[in-house]
Design a protein around this motif. Structure first.
Motif, PDB file in Angstrom:
ATOM      1  N   GLY A   1       9.063 -23.638 -22.779  1.00  0.00           N
ATOM      2  CA  GLY A   1       8.200 -24.243 -21.772  1.00  0.00           C
ATOM      3  C   GLY A   1       7.352 -23.260 -20.994  1.00  0.00           C
ATOM      4  N   ALA A   2       7.085 -22.087 -21.548  1.00  0.00           N
ATOM      5  CA  ALA A   2       6.377 -21.044 -20.803  1.00  0.00           C
ATOM      6  C   ALA A   2       5.013 -21.499 -20.304  1.00  0.00           C
ATOM      7  N   LYS A   3       4.337 -22.371 -21.063  1.00  0.00           N
ATOM      8  CA  LYS A   3       2.984 -22.784 -20.698  1.00  0.00           C
ATOM      9  C   LYS A   3       2.952 -23.922 -19.683  1.00  0.00           C
ATOM     10  N   LYS A   4       4.111 -24.517 -19.389  1.00  0.00           N
ATOM     11  CA  LYS A   4       4.102 -25.663 -18.471  1.00  0.00           C
ATOM     12  C   LYS A   4       5.095 -25.549 -17.320  1.00  0.00           C
ATOM     13  N   ILE A   5       6.072 -24.659 -17.404  1.00  0.00           N
ATOM     14  CA  ILE A   5       7.121 -24.597 -16.390  1.00  0.00           C
ATOM     15  C   ILE A   5       6.581 -24.209 -15.021  1.00  0.00           C
ATOM     16  N   SER A   6       5.471 -23.469 -14.973  1.00  0.00           N
ATOM     17  CA  SER A   6       4.914 -23.043 -13.683  1.00  0.00           C
ATOM     18  C   SER A   6       4.489 -24.233 -12.832  1.00  0.00           C
ATOM     19  N   ASN A   7       4.004 -25.304 -13.477  1.00  0.00           N
ATOM     20  CA  ASN A   7       3.534 -26.466 -12.711  1.00  0.00           C
ATOM     21  C   ASN A   7       4.649 -27.076 -11.879  1.00  0.00           C
ATOM     22  N   ILE A   8       5.812 -27.279 -12.497  1.00  0.00           N
ATOM     23  CA  ILE A   8       6.888 -27.921 -11.746  1.00  0.00           C
ATOM     24  C   ILE A   8       7.506 -26.960 -10.731  1.00  0.00           C
ATOM     25  N   LEU A   9       7.553 -25.675 -11.041  1.00  0.00           N
ATOM     26  CA  LEU A   9       8.088 -24.727 -10.061  1.00  0.00           C
ATOM     27  C   LEU A   9       7.152 -24.605  -8.858  1.00  0.00           C
ATOM     28  N   ASN A  10       5.857 -24.651  -9.095  1.00  0.00           N
ATOM     29  CA  ASN A  10       4.924 -24.689  -7.965  1.00  0.00           C
ATOM     30  C   ASN A  10       5.103 -25.971  -7.159  1.00  0.00           C
ATOM     31  N   ALA A  11       5.410 -27.078  -7.852  1.00  0.00           N
ATOM     32  CA  ALA A  11       5.677 -28.337  -7.146  1.00  0.00           C
ATOM     33  C   ALA A  11       6.933 -28.226  -6.290  1.00  0.00           C
ATOM     34  N   MET A  12       7.931 -27.468  -6.759  1.00  0.00           N
ATOM     35  CA  MET A  12       9.126 -27.260  -5.953  1.00  0.00           C
ATOM     36  C   MET A  12       8.808 -26.465  -4.684  1.00  0.00           C
ATOM     37  N   LEU A  13       7.849 -25.560  -4.780  1.00  0.00           N
ATOM     38  CA  LEU A  13       7.431 -24.798  -3.594  1.00  0.00           C
ATOM     39  C   LEU A  13       6.788 -25.692  -2.555  1.00  0.00           C
TER      40      LEU A  13
ATOM     41  N   LEU B   1      22.591 -34.836  -8.050  1.00  0.00           N
ATOM     42  CA  LEU B   1      21.940 -34.177  -9.174  1.00  0.00           C
ATOM     43  C   LEU B   1      20.583 -34.838  -9.401  1.00  0.00           C
ATOM     44  N   ILE B   2      19.513 -34.053  -9.280  1.00  0.00           N
ATOM     45  CA  ILE B   2      18.155 -34.553  -9.491  1.00  0.00           C
ATOM     46  C   ILE B   2      17.613 -33.887 -10.749  1.00  0.00           C
ATOM     47  N   PHE B   3      17.254 -34.696 -11.742  1.00  0.00           N
ATOM     48  CA  PHE B   3      16.760 -34.169 -13.009  1.00  0.00           C
ATOM     49  C   PHE B   3      15.252 -34.360 -13.126  1.00  0.00           C
ATOM     50  N   TYR B   4      14.570 -33.292 -13.546  1.00  0.00           N
ATOM     51  CA  TYR B   4      13.158 -33.381 -13.911  1.00  0.00           C
ATOM     52  C   TYR B   4      12.966 -32.717 -15.273  1.00  0.00           C
ATOM     53  N   ASP B   5      12.024 -33.246 -16.054  1.00  0.00           N
ATOM     54  CA  ASP B   5      11.600 -32.539 -17.254  1.00  0.00           C
ATOM     55  C   ASP B   5      10.600 -31.452 -16.871  1.00  0.00           C
ATOM     56  N   ASP B   6      10.439 -30.474 -17.750  1.00  0.00           N
ATOM     57  CA  ASP B   6       9.598 -29.325 -17.400  1.00  0.00           C
ATOM     58  C   ASP B   6       8.104 -29.622 -17.452  1.00  0.00           C
ATOM     59  N   ASP B   7       7.724 -30.804 -17.970  1.00  0.00           N
ATOM     60  CA  ASP B   7       6.309 -31.165 -18.000  1.00  0.00           C
ATOM     61  C   ASP B   7       5.944 -32.167 -16.912  1.00  0.00           C
ATOM     62  N   MET B   8       6.783 -32.235 -15.860  1.00  0.00           N
ATOM     63  CA  MET B   8       6.535 -33.125 -14.725  1.00  0.00           C
ATOM     64  C   MET B   8       5.999 -32.326 -13.536  1.00  0.00           C
ATOM     65  N   THR B   9       5.196 -33.001 -12.720  1.00  0.00           N
ATOM     66  CA  THR B   9       4.776 -32.436 -11.441  1.00  0.00           C
ATOM     67  C   THR B   9       5.124 -33.450 -10.353  1.00  0.00           C
ATOM     68  N   PRO B  10       6.303 -33.317  -9.737  1.00  0.00           N
ATOM     69  CA  PRO B  10       6.736 -34.289  -8.737  1.00  0.00           C
ATOM     70  C   PRO B  10       5.863 -34.246  -7.482  1.00  0.00           C
ATOM     71  N   ASP B  11       5.682 -35.411  -6.882  1.00  0.00           N
ATOM     72  CA  ASP B  11       5.030 -35.504  -5.580  1.00  0.00           C
ATOM     73  C   ASP B  11       5.832 -34.705  -4.550  1.00  0.00           C
ATOM     74  N   ILE B  12       5.170 -34.279  -3.487  1.00  0.00           N
ATOM     75  CA  ILE B  12       5.829 -33.398  -2.511  1.00  0.00           C
ATOM     76  C   ILE B  12       7.038 -34.049  -1.838  1.00  0.00           C
ATOM     77  N   HIS B  13       7.113 -35.379  -1.861  1.00  0.00           N
ATOM     78  CA  HIS B  13       8.239 -36.075  -1.219  1.00  0.00           C
ATOM     79  C   HIS B  13       9.331 -36.463  -2.213  1.00  0.00           C
ATOM     80  N   SER B  14       9.192 -36.090  -3.483  1.00  0.00           N
ATOM     81  CA  SER B  14      10.091 -36.602  -4.514  1.00  0.00           C
ATOM     82  C   SER B  14      11.553 -36.240  -4.256  1.00  0.00           C
ATOM     83  N   VAL B  15      11.838 -34.989  -3.995  1.00  0.00           N
ATOM     84  CA  VAL B  15      13.226 -34.585  -3.741  1.00  0.00           C
ATOM     85  C   VAL B  15      13.783 -35.321  -2.528  1.00  0.00           C
ATOM     86  N   SER B  16      12.985 -35.427  -1.473  1.00  0.00           N
ATOM     87  CA  SER B  16      13.423 -36.141  -0.265  1.00  0.00           C
ATOM     88  C   SER B  16      13.726 -37.601  -0.565  1.00  0.00           C
TER      89      SER B  16
END
Length: 300
Positions: free
Chosen positions: A12-24, A84-99
């Motif tokens: 997932g090297a080409k897509k994992i950054s999107n979801i990690l930035n979303a976690m930020l 336990l919250i699961f996301y796939d690596d090609d997802m970009t969750p909304d900023i409130h998703s974890v909450s």
């Protein structure tokens, strides 16, 4: 309650950054983030490591390839959170998703699948927008907010979902014998075991899925095989997946559209643009049904 975000990835090297930035960007920054790398052969590990200074609660787990069920189960085993919250690596969750996942488990008993959306936009191919259209049609029947599901309206996706850890453990996690449809199976097992299952339409995560018509057909073929395997493993639960075919008349019609050149023309992108979208998408429906379900032996 504490939460653990589990992101499974394979090459997932080409897509994992999107979801990690979303976690930020999440409004909830108290949850640990576990990235479980499932035997990748690209530079996924290096990309994820670059986020360690930015995400202090990031944990990286690298393992040999075990497939989607195995990688998610490993994340659950390593997680320290109550949720336990699961996301796939090609997802970009909304900023409130974890909450929203944490809110659900503070107020409801059961498991929940969030809304995986695929926006229809001009920069995508027509087949990608077709799939986004299908996704929108599938979820438009649900009201905004949280809906309890039953057998008649059931679906469940692990691309954006959550469980209390004790519930996940009671279900013994994802079935490692499955290479597809393992999320459907886990959600349906929960439903049949009397655990309430919900869909939260307001908990959005954008799904980036650069499919072609050919790759989409291959994916649906794998999904069909997985459901038939479920019928073999659990005949009392999945008898409807035993593989009954369409009537002879319908198969004769589908055979007309079960030719790979239709797929190539769809992927060409320009051939059918003069046809109104409603008719064009009905044509896509028939070609995909013909090759993904009715005549799966024909190469695409």
């Amino acid at each position: 309650m504490t939460a653990s975000v589990i992101i499974s990835t394979y090459n997932g090297a080409k897509k994992i950054s999107n979801i990690l930035n979303a976690m930020l960007q999440q409004t909830d920054q108290s949850s640990e983030v576990l990235v479980v790398i499932d035997g990748s052969t690209d530079n996924t590990l290096e990309v994820v490591k670059s986020f360690v200074p930015k995400l202090p609660r990031l944990r990286i787990i690298a393992q040999e390839n075990k497939g989607r069920a195995g990688v998610r189960n490993r994340g659950a085993e390593e997680a320290t959170g109550d949720i336990l919250i699961f996301y796939d690596d090609d997802m970009t969750p909304d900023i409130h998703s974890v909450s929203l996942h944490k809110y659900f488990h503070s107020n409801y008993t059961g498991i929940v699948s969030g809304n995986s959306i695929e926006p229809v936009t001009p920069d995508k191919t027509d087949i990608q927008n077709y799939k986004g259209y299908l996704t929108g049609r599938w979820t438009e029947k649900y009201i905004e907010g949280i809906t309890q599901l039953n057998k008649s309206n059931f679906f469940f996706t692990a691309a954006n979902c959550s469980f209390k850890k004790e519930t996940f453990q009671s279900l013994e996690g994802f079935d490692k014998r499955l290479t597809d449809a393992e999320d459907h199976d886990l959600g349906y097992r929960a439903l049949m075991d009397g655990i309430p299952v919900f869909f939260d339409k307001s908990n959005r995560a954008v799904h980036y899925d650069p499919i072609t018509c050919a790759s989409y057909i291959k994916r649906l073929r794998a999904y069909t095989r997985a459901h038939r395997k479920l019928a073999i493993l659990y005949p009392e639960r999945y008898s409807e997946f035993s593989g009954n075919r369409s009537s002879l008349m319908k198969r004769m019609v589908y055979r007309v559209f079960a030719f790979p050149f239709w797929v190539r023309w769809i992927d060409n992108g320009n051939v059918f643009q003069i046809i109104p979208r409603s008719l064009r998408y009905k044509f896509y429906d028939v070609v995909i049904q013909a090759l993904a379900v009715e005549f799966t032996h024909i190469p695409v």
